[in-house]
Motif scaffolding. Structure first.
Motif, PDB file in Angstrom:
ATOM      1  N   UNK A  61       0.807  -1.214   0.000  1.00 18.41           N
ATOM      2  CA  UNK A  61       0.000   0.000   0.000  1.00 18.41           C
ATOM      3  C   UNK A  61       0.847   1.274   0.000  1.00 18.41           C
ATOM      4  N   UNK A  62       2.133   1.141   0.322  1.00 16.23           N
ATOM      5  CA  UNK A  62       2.976   2.335   0.419  1.00 16.23           C
ATOM      6  C   UNK A  62       3.064   3.040  -0.927  1.00 16.23           C
ATOM      7  N   UNK A  63       2.841   4.338  -0.912  1.00 15.73           N
ATOM      8  CA  UNK A  63       2.884   5.140  -2.140  1.00 15.73           C
ATOM      9  C   UNK A  63       1.534   5.288  -2.810  1.00 15.73           C
ATOM     10  N   UNK A  64       0.558   4.475  -2.417  1.00 19.45           N
ATOM     11  CA  UNK A  64      -0.782   4.583  -2.998  1.00 19.45           C
ATOM     12  C   UNK A  64      -1.505   5.799  -2.433  1.00 19.45           C
ATOM     13  N   UNK A  65      -2.547   6.210  -3.124  1.00 21.06           N
ATOM     14  CA  UNK A  65      -3.376   7.323  -2.659  1.00 21.06           C
ATOM     15  C   UNK A  65      -4.783   6.813  -2.410  1.00 21.06           C
ATOM     16  N   UNK A  66      -5.258   6.997  -1.186  1.00 18.50           N
ATOM     17  CA  UNK A  66      -6.584   6.530  -0.781  1.00 18.50           C
ATOM     18  C   UNK A  66      -7.359   7.712  -0.230  1.00 18.50           C
ATOM     19  N   UNK A  67      -8.550   7.928  -0.772  1.00 19.35           N
ATOM     20  CA  UNK A  67      -9.408   9.050  -0.353  1.00 19.35           C
ATOM     21  C   UNK A  67      -8.643  10.377  -0.447  1.00 19.35           C
TER      22      UNK A  67
ATOM     23  N   UNK B 281      -5.468  10.853   0.002  1.00 17.89           N
ATOM     24  CA  UNK B 281      -4.357  10.958   0.949  1.00 17.89           C
ATOM     25  C   UNK B 281      -3.344   9.860   0.640  1.00 17.89           C
ATOM     26  N   UNK B 282      -2.058  10.204   0.646  1.00 13.42           N
ATOM     27  CA  UNK B 282      -1.015   9.226   0.326  1.00 13.42           C
ATOM     28  C   UNK B 282      -0.746   8.310   1.514  1.00 13.42           C
ATOM     29  N   UNK B 283      -0.417   7.040   1.191  1.00 13.10           N
ATOM     30  CA  UNK B 283      -0.106   6.044   2.215  1.00 13.10           C
ATOM     31  C   UNK B 283       1.415   5.967   2.407  1.00 13.10           C
ATOM     32  N   UNK B 284       1.857   5.998   3.659  1.00 11.50           N
ATOM     33  CA  UNK B 284       3.282   5.956   4.004  1.00 11.50           C
ATOM     34  C   UNK B 284       3.550   4.786   4.940  1.00 11.50           C
ATOM     35  N   UNK B 285       4.826   4.443   5.059  1.00 10.62           N
ATOM     36  CA  UNK B 285       5.247   3.452   6.035  1.00 10.62           C
ATOM     37  C   UNK B 285       5.262   4.090   7.430  1.00 10.62           C
ATOM     38  N   UNK B 286       4.854   3.379   8.480  1.00  9.68           N
ATOM     39  CA  UNK B 286       4.913   3.940   9.837  1.00  9.68           C
ATOM     40  C   UNK B 286       6.319   4.375  10.249  1.00  9.68           C
TER      41      UNK B 286
END
Length: 658
Positions: free
Chosen positions: A179-185, A187-192
């Motif tokens: 999921x890292x780098x994807x955009x959902x709603x 908003x970009x997804x990052x690693x914790x």
């Protein structure tokens, strides 16, 4: 753009419809150009009526499907379905119109290209407008947040937050690498692992944990990872509590102590819970207290014949009665709830209640439990906790009650305070009765601190943190066990069904918690720092104020090592030392006499004799006794002592049952 946001709903709908009226014909003409790859006057004339017809057919269909009722800032992916359906219906109507009116020889390819183009136009126009409006709306005091969890709940939460003005989601965090780098709603997804950098770069003020299906133990691991970042953490509720599967902004809550403990509850055994309750008449003493009230809530759902509630506090009794009646109405239970105002020291009244209503089961939760207060009022603590239990147990035997369950405490183990000593003495009384009474089954359930109870440190710490500190801690090494009130009550009901008589049940409280660690974690997860670790102006100071009278550093659940498991993984059966009733009766008579005479030294001496493990760690803290020690107050104490003779009439009733 601000004036646009202030327009009425009708005005905004008219603007959207006007935009479609102008742009749908253009979309159709572009479809014609794409099909023929050229632009000629003849081509325009051929499709002129279809270009005009496009908005005249599409807009009424869009209106009927509710496309213009959708609030642009609140739309989500569901609008795509509405758009596809609306455009499809409009294309079918346009093709039918062209066929029946013979306006021109039309290419089917034009309608296919228009179908795709119209969907792309309508969807993209709405989402572009949504993004722009959200950016305009974000210019304010919105709290910049990161959402931990990029699953369905995280997506719902991000969409809900972006539609409002209170929070601004600027990053999604998830452990799944795919999921890292994807955009959902949006908003970009990052690693914790990148969160420390994101906090600085994106000025993140809070992290919202949107993983409601996560087990408590797994959630605890995540919270431990986030704690050093000293950013405020909030969580979404469990899946079961979400309404219609939709996350709402108001469902977000602050971190609770149970989140920090990481303790997963064990599913109750329904047969055990119902064993002493279903179809029976049940009495709960201390029904308005923290544990008593939760026992009542769980008991009424097990369909007893009657539920009798007894409490000495009028307000507490009224509150729990109203709540139980509401549960009755909500769940259509029709359980008879009878409130009784009084104390367990009223032996005649208690026996009348037990006999009149043929009570089957008693859950005895009435007791004075606040350690320092009982230390300052030891005789009243002995009266209520010891002789109250004695009188109620005697009444239960006389009324042939089947089961009697005492709510005990870990402070009864090697007690250092009067409260703990009185609870251990109450256990000894019921153990002795179990040897002589074969009709009433007595058992005791012993557990530690419950979260949210009166006097709990957790709400106190939260209040002190909100006030900017300091947090007052009695001692840096003080350690306690914790359990939630619902779980404790649930286990009490199950343990009460297991005993054969005289059993001391001990609840598995999990790992003990150092209170200073608890306070520190609450500070960090509130987005603040502890003074000493940081020189920040808003750092919270932790002050050590010293142990209170009777308080000890460590609590225990077992006096010895004689413990065995039961059919429930969180309930153990302990084998504790007992005292024969013949010996105990004489000592109770002496203790009663000492209480009547307000002989504090003798009360303490007798408690130590009856409970050999009782090791007071402070002097006699009773205010009357301390006043007596002052020469100037001798006359006042004599007057007080004289007034006590008026109460000797109560002695006769007590002696009859001892």
């Amino acid at each position: 753009m601000k004036p646009f946001l202030e327009l009425s709903r009708l005005q905004k709908q008219l603007i959207a419809a006007t935009a479609d009226f102008l742009l749908l014909p253009l979309t159709f003409y572009l479809s014609v150009l794409l099909r023929y790859d050229s632009s000629t006057p003849q081509l325009f004339q051929m499709y002129f009526w279809m270009i005009i017809t496009a908005p005249l057919i599409s807009i009424p269909i869009f209106l009927r499907l509710g496309l213009y009722r959708a609030v642009i800032r609140f739309i989500d992916q569901k609008i795509v379905y509405v758009v596809v359906l609306g455009v499809t219906l409009s294309v079918i109507c346009m093709a039918a119109f062209a066929t029946f009116t013979h306006t021109a020889t039309l290419s089917r390819g034009v309608f296919g290209i228009y179908w795709v183009s119209a969907i792309l136009y309508v969807v993209s126009s709405r989402f572009l407008a949504r993004g722009y409006l959200l950016r305009v709306n974000d210019r304010g005091g919105a709290v910049r947040v990161a959402i931990y969890g990029a699953g369905h709940s995280g997506m719902q939460l991000a969409s809900a937050l972006r539609a409002g003005s209170e929070y601004l989601p600027v990053a999604l965090l998830d452990d799944k690498k795919e999921l890292h780098g994807a955009t959902i709603a949006g908003v970009r997804v990052w690693s914790p692992d990148q969160l420390p950098r994101l906090i600085a770069d994106k000025q993140i003020k809070e992290v919202l944990l949107a993983m409601p299906s996560l087990r408590k133990a797994e959630q605890k691991v995540i919270l431990e990872r986030l704690e050093p970042l000293k950013v405020k953490i909030k969580v979404t509720p469990p899946i079961a509590s979400l309404i219609n599967g939709e996350l709402r902004v108001q469902d977000i809550r602050d971190i609770e102590i149970e989140d920090l403990l990481g303790r997963d509850s064990v599913e109750p055994n329904p047969q055990l819970i119902a064993s002493c309750i279903a179809g029976k008449t049940v009495l709960v003493t201390g029904a308005g207290g923290s544990i008593g009230s939760e026992l009542c809530r769980q008991i009424i759902r097990q369909s007893p014949k009657r539920l009798l509630v007894l409490d000495m506090s009028e307000f507490a009794l009224y509150s729990i009665e109203q709540e139980l009646r509401e549960i009755n109405d909500t769940h259509d239970l029709a359980i008879e709830v009878l409130p009784f105002l009084g104390t367990v020291l009223q032996a005649d009244k208690c026996e009348r209640i037990l006999r009149t209503f043929a009570v089957d089961t008693i859950y005895h939760a009435a007791a004075y439990k606040h350690v320092p207060l009982v230390e300052h009022n030891p005789i009243q603590g002995v009266r209520n906790n010891v002789f109250g239990t004695l009188l109620l147990a005697q009444a239960a035997i006389a009324a042939k009650v089947s089961s009697f369950v005492l709510i005990s405490t870990d402070k009864a183990v090697r007690p250092t305070n009067v409260m703990g000593a009185t609870k251990r003495l109450s256990e000894l009384i019921l153990q002795a009765f179990s040897e002589t009474s074969h009709q009433t089954r007595f058992c005791m359930v012993r557990f530690g601190n419950v979260l949210g109870s009166s006097g709990s440190v957790v709400p106190l710490f939260r209040k002190q943190i909100m006030a900017g500190g300091p947090i007052t801690l009695t001692h840096p090494e003080i350690t306690r066990y914790f359990m939630t009130i619902p779980e404790a009550a649930q286990l009490v009901l199950q343990a009460g069904a297991m005993g054969d008589g005289g059993d001391v049940f001990v609840l598995d409280m999990g790992e003990p918690v150092k209170i200073i660690d608890l306070a520190t974690r609450m500070v960090h997860l509130s987005g603040l720092e502890v003074r000493g670790d940081s020189d920040a102006k808003d750092a919270i100071e932790i002050q050590h104020v010293g142990l209170r009278p009777g308080e000890k550093l460590y609590e225990e659940l077992l006096i010895g090592n004689n413990v065995e498991g039961t059919q429930h993984p969180l309930i153990m059966r302990a084998t504790e030392a007992e005292m024969p009733w013949s010996d105990l009766q004489k000592m109770l008579q002496a203790l009663d006499q000492a209480c009547i005479e307000f002989d504090y030294e003798q009360v303490r001496t007798l408690l130590q004799q009856i409970v050999p493990e009782y090791a007071p760690q402070c002097g006699i803290e009773d205010f009357l006794w301390q006043e007596k020690s002052r020469p100037a107050s001798t006359t006042a104490l004599e007057r007080d002592k004289q007034s006590n003779t008026d109460r000797r009439s109560t002695r006769h009733e007590l002696k009859q049952v001892i």
